[in-house]
Design a protein around this motif. Structure first.
Motif, mmCIF file in Angstrom:
data_model
loop_
_atom_site.group_PDB
_atom_site.id
_atom_site.type_symbol
_atom_site.label_atom_id
_atom_site.label_comp_id
_atom_site.label_asym_id
_atom_site.label_seq_id
_atom_site.Cartn_x
_atom_site.Cartn_y
_atom_site.Cartn_z
ATOM 1 N N UNK A 273 69.746 25.799 80.145
ATOM 2 C CA UNK A 273 68.579 26.169 81.441
ATOM 3 C C UNK A 273 67.696 26.053 80.616
ATOM 4 N N UNK A 274 67.033 26.992 80.640
ATOM 5 C CA UNK A 274 65.294 27.602 79.856
ATOM 6 C C UNK A 274 65.303 26.373 79.149
ATOM 7 N N UNK A 275 65.662 25.789 78.119
ATOM 8 C CA UNK A 275 65.334 25.122 77.007
ATOM 9 C C UNK A 275 64.904 23.431 77.992
ATOM 10 N N UNK A 276 66.169 23.412 77.903
ATOM 11 C CA UNK A 276 66.659 21.737 79.061
ATOM 12 C C UNK A 276 64.795 22.180 80.210
ATOM 13 N N UNK A 277 64.671 23.313 80.777
ATOM 14 C CA UNK A 277 63.442 23.008 81.379
ATOM 15 C C UNK A 277 62.008 22.486 80.845
ATOM 16 N N UNK A 278 62.372 23.342 79.735
ATOM 17 C CA UNK A 278 60.919 23.265 78.526
ATOM 18 C C UNK A 278 60.747 22.034 78.315
ATOM 19 N N UNK A 279 62.085 21.414 78.350
ATOM 20 C CA UNK A 279 62.154 19.920 77.865
ATOM 21 C C UNK A 279 62.033 19.165 78.469
ATOM 22 N N UNK A 280 62.305 19.120 79.600
ATOM 23 C CA UNK A 280 61.878 17.889 81.004
ATOM 24 C C UNK A 280 60.785 17.624 80.871
ATOM 25 N N UNK A 281 60.662 15.516 81.406
ATOM 26 C CA UNK A 281 59.228 15.003 81.517
ATOM 27 C C UNK A 281 58.277 15.006 81.799
ATOM 28 N N UNK A 282 58.076 15.658 83.167
ATOM 29 C CA UNK A 282 56.741 16.487 83.634
ATOM 30 C C UNK A 282 55.910 17.599 82.487
ATOM 31 N N UNK A 283 56.962 18.352 81.767
ATOM 32 C CA UNK A 283 56.303 19.033 80.722
ATOM 33 C C UNK A 283 55.247 18.959 79.776
ATOM 34 N N UNK A 284 54.656 20.192 79.503
ATOM 35 C CA UNK A 284 53.887 19.968 78.951
ATOM 36 C C UNK A 284 54.547 19.592 77.045
ATOM 37 N N UNK A 286 55.818 21.950 74.436
ATOM 38 C CA UNK A 286 55.715 23.429 73.826
ATOM 39 C C UNK A 286 55.381 23.576 72.349
ATOM 40 N N UNK A 287 54.045 24.589 72.667
ATOM 41 C CA UNK A 287 54.286 24.491 70.785
ATOM 42 C C UNK A 287 54.275 25.401 70.319
ATOM 43 N N UNK A 288 54.734 26.863 70.395
ATOM 44 C CA UNK A 288 55.400 27.794 69.740
ATOM 45 C C UNK A 288 55.965 28.167 70.972
ATOM 46 N N UNK A 289 57.094 28.984 70.432
ATOM 47 C CA UNK A 289 58.704 29.614 71.398
ATOM 48 C C UNK A 289 59.040 30.548 70.231
ATOM 49 N N UNK A 290 58.984 31.816 70.580
ATOM 50 C CA UNK A 290 59.039 32.863 69.844
ATOM 51 C C UNK A 290 60.298 33.837 70.579
ATOM 52 N N UNK A 291 61.470 34.188 69.800
ATOM 53 C CA UNK A 291 62.798 34.474 70.655
ATOM 54 C C UNK A 291 63.038 35.999 69.610
ATOM 55 N N UNK A 315 63.469 19.693 70.716
ATOM 56 C CA UNK A 315 62.453 19.517 69.798
ATOM 57 C C UNK A 315 62.498 17.533 70.115
ATOM 58 N N UNK A 316 63.050 16.775 71.145
ATOM 59 C CA UNK A 316 62.770 15.417 70.851
ATOM 60 C C UNK A 316 61.904 15.270 71.491
ATOM 61 N N UNK A 317 61.463 16.378 72.747
ATOM 62 C CA UNK A 317 60.386 16.365 73.430
ATOM 63 C C UNK A 317 59.754 17.630 72.747
ATOM 64 N N UNK A 318 59.697 17.837 72.109
ATOM 65 C CA UNK A 318 58.399 18.698 71.236
ATOM 66 C C UNK A 318 59.010 18.609 69.684
ATOM 67 N N UNK A 319 58.378 17.696 69.311
ATOM 68 C CA UNK A 319 58.996 17.595 67.656
ATOM 69 C C UNK A 319 57.739 18.765 67.184
ATOM 70 N N UNK A 320 57.087 18.994 67.462
ATOM 71 C CA UNK A 320 56.038 19.520 66.329
ATOM 72 C C UNK A 320 55.567 21.445 67.026
ATOM 73 N N UNK A 321 57.103 21.442 68.202
ATOM 74 C CA UNK A 321 56.866 22.883 68.094
ATOM 75 C C UNK A 321 57.391 24.008 66.911
#
Length: 462
Positions: A273-284, A286-291, A315-321
């Motif tokens: 759910x978190x990854x999908x929320x970060x991938x929504x059309x209205x979200x900028x 993402x540049x960096x995700x540390x886990x 990755x489709x939403x933020x290809x350079x993350x």
């Protein structure tokens, strides 16, 4: 900006400050300068003074002029110098004259401040003086924008940081960092005390863009307060090792803070759910995700798998993350990972990792840029490394320690990767000589494929 980049009068004066070994001596010289000049003027006319040559006279006039002009420097020049001085020297300089004291209190000098709090008996760094802390709270809290707290492992230091946070009512902080030089620190503070102090900043700042609150007792309700007051400005949130935050709490942040570009968290609160929320059309993007994937005791945490379609959406939403994963697991706990394609770009293994997992990485991590393996055991990783070189076409950095690779396999790995390997840190004991290469001549082959001189790293003998 480096000191060497300073230009014009400010740069020259700053260099003078840096060269001076004793600022206080200089300040005393300035204060006493006029009395020295008066003594020279008032010297007895009966005593014949030696004649000065033109050059000597000119030099004396130049030196006197420079000394006498320090108090007349423009505010912006003194401000430029003060920006490069340590706080203690800045405070001393402020006592020289009224003009310099005025510059000392200019808001630009108080936009960034690090509170250092420690117990002197157990810490190596100097603590910020209590009087200075009170002066900042009373006179400069409204100017603070970039604030950090560096505390030692003691509970007293963490509580002192919370006390200061609770007083930052009239502030407009943009970045906030809580840094523990050693655990547990903030985790030993009462949760109610910590959350109460933190929410004071969350409520009053209204413009927080960067927050680093790792290893703290922050909880879901305080994150909701953060979002309610700073959702339009928040860009970076680092909160690994925060056991009171749930997946629902971090999901609230992702849903409301559409400008969030950098996020650091523990794996246990990562969800589809978190990854999908970060991938929504209205979200900028993402540049960096540390886990951080951490386990203190085997079997203590049950690690859940993340579905491939969730990764694909990100990755489709933020290809350079950049997806950075730090693993501190035992070998038997890796079972849920890397079974399917995972878009990780930077992988760090702090404990032993099996050959099987490294083989899966070669097949299922096509975006991999950097790989660091701290330990593996005594099983050669020849085939696994070559598989990684063949399938991870973006790999540019490799670090190996406490594992084994034959010299021939290592040379083949480097040949396949070629000059895109800009970082190659391999301990000498990792490389096992074989019929083709010895430790004495492997650097020649590796250097040839890298296009630069390369040698394995050697553990220093102290």
């Amino acid at each position: 900006m480096d000191v060497g980049e300073c230009s014009g009068t400010a740069g020259a004066l700053l260099c003078w400050f840096r060269v001076s070994c004793n600022l206080e001596a200089f300040f005393r010289m300035k204060r006493n300068n006029f009395s020295v000049v008066n003594k020279i003027v008032q010297s007895s006319p009966a005593v014949k003074q030696p004649k000065l040559g033109f050059c000597s006279s000119l030099k004396q006039t130049h030196v006197s002029t420079v000394v006498l002009d320090w108090g007349s420097l423009p505010h912006h020049v003194v401000l430029r110098i003060f920006q490069y001085l340590p706080l203690i020297d800045r405070a001393r300089a402020s006592s020289v004259c009224r003009r310099w004291n005025e510059v000392f209190h200019i808001p630009d000098l108080w936009r960034k401040f690090e509170f250092e709090l420690n117990q002197s008996a157990t810490s190596y760094f100097r603590s910020t003086h209590p009087d200075l802390i009170q002066q900042i709270i009373k006179k400069h809290a409204i100017h603070l924008q970039y604030v950090s707290f560096k505390v030692d492992s003691s509970t007293e230091s963490a509580e002192a940081a919370c006390d200061i946070l609770s007083q930052l009512v009239n502030c407009s902080i943009q970045t906030l960092g809580l840094i523990s030089t050693a655990k547990p620190s903030f985790m030993n503070v009462s949760k109610a005390h910590f959350v109460s102090a933190l929410t004071v900043v969350f409520v009053n700042s209204k413009s927080l863009s960067s927050i680093k609150i790792e290893d703290t007792p922050v909880d879901d309700p305080s994150l909701k307060i953060l979002v309610a007051n700073n959702s339009d400005t928040l860009r970076l949130l680092k909160m690994s090792s925060c056991p009171h935050v749930s997946s629902d709490g971090i999901l609230c942040v992702a849903d409301r803070c559409q400008g969030l570009k950098e996020l650091a968290l523990n794996y246990y609160i990562l969800s589809d759910e978190l990854l999908l929320a970060l991938s929504s059309e209205t979200h900028v993007n993402l540049e960096h995700l540390r886990i951080d994937v951490v386990s203190e005791n085997p079997g203590q945490i049950e690690f859940h798998p993340i579905k491939k379609h969730s990764w694909d959406a990100l990755i489709k939403h933020s290809p350079a993350v950049n997806v950075v994963m730090y693993f501190f697991l035992y070998e038997e706990e890796f079972e849920p990972f890397f079974k399917e394609e995972t878009p990780v770009t930077h992988l760090y293994f702090g404990r032993s990792v099996s050959k099987a997992i490294l083989g899966q990485i070669g097949l299922n991590c096509p975006r991999l840029i950097e790989l660091v393996v701290c330990a593996n055991g005594l099983q050669p990783l020849d085939n696994e490394l070559i598989c990684i070189a063949e399938h991870c076409k973006n790999l540019t950095a490799l670090g190996l320690s406490e594992c084994e690779v034959s010299c021939s396999a290592f040379v083949e790995f480097v040949r396949l990767c070629g000059r895109r390997l800009n970082q190659l840190c391999i301990m000498e004991e990792v490389l096992i000589p074989d019929d083709n290469y010895s430790l004495d001549d492997i650097h020649t082959e590796v250097s040839k494929y890298l296009g630069r001189v390369w040698f394995p790293d050697v553990m220093p003998i102290w």
